[in-house]
Design a protein around this motif. Sequence first.
Motif, PDB file in Angstrom:
ATOM      1  N   ARG A  10       0.554  -1.145   0.271  1.00  0.00           N
ATOM      2  CA  ARG A  10      -0.075   0.077  -0.019  1.00  0.00           C
ATOM      3  C   ARG A  10       0.758   1.168   0.163  1.00  0.00           C
ATOM      4  NH1 ARG A  10      -5.409  -0.984  -0.839  1.00  0.00           N
ATOM      5  NH2 ARG A  10      -5.160   1.220  -0.808  1.00  0.00           N
ATOM      6  N   TRP A  11       1.736   1.442  -0.358  1.00  0.00           N
ATOM      7  CA  TRP A  11       2.925   1.967  -0.109  1.00  0.00           C
ATOM      8  C   TRP A  11       3.163   3.299  -2.048  1.00  0.00           C
ATOM      9  CZ3 TRP A  11       5.452   4.407   3.661  1.00  0.00           C
ATOM     10  CH2 TRP A  11       5.655   3.631   4.910  1.00  0.00           C
ATOM     11  N   ILE A  12       3.074   4.060  -1.993  1.00  0.00           N
ATOM     12  CA  ILE A  12       3.176   4.583  -3.822  1.00  0.00           C
ATOM     13  C   ILE A  12       4.156   5.092  -3.934  1.00  0.00           C
ATOM     14  CG2 ILE A  12       2.310   6.801  -4.498  1.00  0.00           C
ATOM     15  CD1 ILE A  12      -0.063   6.842  -3.729  1.00  0.00           C
ATOM     16  N   GLU A  13       5.499   5.339  -4.537  1.00  0.00           N
ATOM     17  CA  GLU A  13       6.718   5.468  -4.246  1.00  0.00           C
ATOM     18  C   GLU A  13       7.000   6.798  -5.110  1.00  0.00           C
ATOM     19  OE1 GLU A  13       8.918   3.927  -3.647  1.00  0.00           O
ATOM     20  OE2 GLU A  13       7.771   1.797  -2.772  1.00  0.00           O
ATOM     21  N   ARG A  14       6.045   7.251  -5.863  1.00  0.00           N
ATOM     22  CA  ARG A  14       6.227   8.591  -6.940  1.00  0.00           C
ATOM     23  C   ARG A  14       5.133   9.308  -7.067  1.00  0.00           C
ATOM     24  NH1 ARG A  14       8.282   4.728 -10.702  1.00  0.00           N
ATOM     25  NH2 ARG A  14       6.646   5.004 -11.755  1.00  0.00           N
ATOM     26  N   TRP A  15       5.024  10.533  -5.901  1.00  0.00           N
ATOM     27  CA  TRP A  15       3.981  11.539  -5.645  1.00  0.00           C
ATOM     28  C   TRP A  15       4.900  12.470  -6.183  1.00  0.00           C
ATOM     29  CZ3 TRP A  15      -0.594   9.998  -5.632  1.00  0.00           C
ATOM     30  CH2 TRP A  15      -1.454  10.714  -5.302  1.00  0.00           C
ATOM     31  N   ASP A  16       3.719  13.390  -7.316  1.00  0.00           N
ATOM     32  CA  ASP A  16       4.201  14.637  -7.381  1.00  0.00           C
ATOM     33  C   ASP A  16       2.809  15.963  -7.961  1.00  0.00           C
ATOM     34  OD1 ASP A  16       5.260  16.709  -8.273  1.00  0.00           O
ATOM     35  OD2 ASP A  16       6.155  16.239 -10.574  1.00  0.00           O
ATOM     36  N   PRO A  17       1.968  15.894  -6.776  1.00  0.00           N
ATOM     37  CA  PRO A  17       1.215  16.343  -7.061  1.00  0.00           C
ATOM     38  C   PRO A  17       1.081  18.751  -7.544  1.00  0.00           C
ATOM     39  CG  PRO A  17       1.461  17.054  -5.299  1.00  0.00           C
ATOM     40  CD  PRO A  17       3.046  15.839  -5.414  1.00  0.00           C
ATOM     41  N   GLU A  18       2.246  18.246  -7.465  1.00  0.00           N
ATOM     42  CA  GLU A  18       2.075  19.719  -8.208  1.00  0.00           C
ATOM     43  C   GLU A  18       2.242  20.070 -10.060  1.00  0.00           C
ATOM     44  OE1 GLU A  18       2.044  23.017  -6.447  1.00  0.00           O
ATOM     45  OE2 GLU A  18       2.579  21.801  -4.469  1.00  0.00           O
ATOM     46  N   PRO A  25       3.992  13.806  18.473  1.00  0.00           N
ATOM     47  CA  PRO A  25       4.144  12.572  18.551  1.00  0.00           C
ATOM     48  C   PRO A  25       3.134  11.944  17.206  1.00  0.00           C
ATOM     49  CG  PRO A  25       3.084  12.023  20.487  1.00  0.00           C
ATOM     50  CD  PRO A  25       2.965  13.655  20.026  1.00  0.00           C
ATOM     51  N   TYR A  26       1.767  12.135  17.482  1.00  0.00           N
ATOM     52  CA  TYR A  26       1.586  11.493  16.428  1.00  0.00           C
ATOM     53  C   TYR A  26       1.986  12.052  15.530  1.00  0.00           C
ATOM     54  CZ  TYR A  26      -2.377   8.863  18.734  1.00  0.00           C
ATOM     55  OH  TYR A  26      -2.626   8.158  19.604  1.00  0.00           O
ATOM     56  N   THR A  27       2.414  13.350  15.149  1.00  0.00           N
ATOM     57  CA  THR A  27       2.373  14.518  13.534  1.00  0.00           C
ATOM     58  C   THR A  27       3.664  13.103  13.395  1.00  0.00           C
ATOM     59  OG1 THR A  27       2.541  16.241  14.473  1.00  0.00           O
ATOM     60  CG2 THR A  27       3.808  16.066  13.038  1.00  0.00           C
ATOM     61  N   PHE A  28       4.818  13.185  13.865  1.00  0.00           N
ATOM     62  CA  PHE A  28       5.848  12.648  13.448  1.00  0.00           C
ATOM     63  C   PHE A  28       5.839  11.204  13.226  1.00  0.00           C
ATOM     64  CE2 PHE A  28       6.683  16.430  15.636  1.00  0.00           C
ATOM     65  CZ  PHE A  28       7.289  16.427  14.601  1.00  0.00           C
ATOM     66  N   ALA A  29       4.337  10.389  13.365  1.00  0.00           N
ATOM     67  CA  ALA A  29       3.761   8.771  13.742  1.00  0.00           C
ATOM     68  C   ALA A  29       4.220   8.464  12.074  1.00  0.00           C
ATOM     69  CB  ALA A  29       3.341   8.878  14.302  1.00  0.00           C
ATOM     70  N   VAL A  30       3.337   9.735  11.631  1.00  0.00           N
ATOM     71  CA  VAL A  30       3.287   9.586  10.010  1.00  0.00           C
ATOM     72  C   VAL A  30       4.362   8.967   9.173  1.00  0.00           C
ATOM     73  CG1 VAL A  30       2.152  11.057   7.854  1.00  0.00           C
ATOM     74  CG2 VAL A  30       1.050  10.673   9.442  1.00  0.00           C
ATOM     75  N   GLY A  54       1.250   7.202   6.346  1.00  0.00           N
ATOM     76  CA  GLY A  54      -0.553   7.393   6.604  1.00  0.00           C
ATOM     77  C   GLY A  54      -1.127   6.572   6.503  1.00  0.00           C
ATOM     78  N   ARG A  55      -0.916   5.373   5.505  1.00  0.00           N
ATOM     79  CA  ARG A  55      -2.577   4.493   6.344  1.00  0.00           C
ATOM     80  C   ARG A  55      -1.691   3.756   7.413  1.00  0.00           C
ATOM     81  NH1 ARG A  55      -1.152  -0.807   5.338  1.00  0.00           N
ATOM     82  NH2 ARG A  55      -3.001  -2.159   4.137  1.00  0.00           N
ATOM     83  N   ASN A  56      -0.877   3.674   7.230  1.00  0.00           N
ATOM     84  CA  ASN A  56      -0.306   1.978   8.458  1.00  0.00           C
ATOM     85  C   ASN A  56      -0.947   3.328  10.434  1.00  0.00           C
ATOM     86  OD1 ASN A  56       0.087   0.592   6.208  1.00  0.00           O
ATOM     87  ND2 ASN A  56       1.881   0.937   7.156  1.00  0.00           N
ATOM     88  N   TRP A  57      -0.470   4.429  10.228  1.00  0.00           N
ATOM     89  CA  TRP A  57      -1.122   5.264  11.189  1.00  0.00           C
ATOM     90  C   TRP A  57      -2.645   5.521  11.775  1.00  0.00           C
ATOM     91  CZ3 TRP A  57       1.405   5.162  15.671  1.00  0.00           C
ATOM     92  CH2 TRP A  57       0.727   5.925  16.740  1.00  0.00           C
TER      93      TRP A  57
END
Length: 456
Positions: A11-19, A88-93, A98-101
Amino acid sequence: MTAPAPTRRGRWIERWDPEDEGFWNATGERIARRNLWFSVLSEHIGFSVWTLWSVLVLFMGPEYGLTPADKFLLTSVVTLVGAVVRVPYTFAVAVFGGRNWTVVSASLLLAPTIAAFTVMEPGTSFSTFLLVGLLAGIGGGNFASSMTNINAFFPLRKKGWALGLNAGGGNIGVPVIQLAALAIIGAGGGPRVLLGIYIPLIVVAAVLAALFMDNLASVKNDTGAAKDAARDGHTWIMAFLYVGTFGSFIGYSFAFGQVLTNQFGRTPLQAAYLTFIGPLLGSLIRPVGGWLADRYGGARITLWNYVGMAAATAVLIGAGMRKSLPLFVSVFVVLFVLSGLGNGSTYKMIPGIFQAKALARGLEGEAAVAHGRRLSGAAMGLIGAVGALGGVGINLAFRQSFLSYGSGTGAFVAFLGFYAVCFVVTWAVYLRRPIGRIPATASTSEEKTQLSYAEV
């Protein structure tokens, strides 16, 4: 040039470029929106669990042996824990994805809900209620991890809307649990019925996150970003302003029902009929605050929003002194709406400020975007945590005001002064002058004007 389609490893996306607009239109927007909806669901239930005790205290009549001061202290403790765990929740991502946390953080909500179900009866000691309230505070952390995660999915031009919708959908967990409590109280049910409803909903949220959300490999574990964000003065200035908006929203959400019962003599059922309206409207309008900030600039919207909050507070002081319940409730709802609007506009400012600072340093293109995303994601956790501490201050201020004067008027006077300070800070830092200027390139003698803070 259009970026390549994202690739998945599990469930990991390797490449992400929303701009990249080509990438965004082809595949990015669909994936980002799907993650947004399920993030909203998990955060929504997290907010409901966090604010659970604002409802439960209405069920706790004289047979529980708690004074009004005890109840304000209880809700203050819950708010405090919710603020602290946001860091700590911020850095858990970045550590877990994001999905796992989201799956983990949603599942953790079972602990405070089951614990409250177990102890919620007359004869339980106040210290036990405080301990269980501490557990409920973890629901406040879901906001920070959810916002950090969604911030990475959307392009800068869409962040105000996306972050506003994500946060607003979470915030609406406050009035939803209050409405559920109203229905249960009205039907003659007890607090365990309410808690029993939420236990299966938590399981559903965790399962749906596991099935439909994604992790972004580009969101790396970067402790340096946290340190850099903490060293930046704008992180703490924005945290201060967020105390005024979100601190007000969550603090009033916890305290509104208690103010109505203690200052105006409303019964729990009568209070429940009124308390959900303000949080509901404040939650619904948060995305509008983000949209207005996208369109007109977050600093401008935030400035005038504080004018409105101060004016509403001044009217509340008069309504409280005149014992006018209709005026008091009406203006309190307006104050909730303004706090929600300000929540959206202040959070839109965060990525804009760090993007503007990246441009001021001479960074361009993807380098500027990556720098702004890196620092804004880290700063959001710190800002969200400090902002939530405002809810602690509001509940403690009400507690002291009722102990000293028998009403909430003294607390509202303090809030009025604070909103005035927030207005001055917003104007002085973000609207008085531009950020600065970007030096011209060697091929031209012109200077390009940098984004002004008014535009962030």
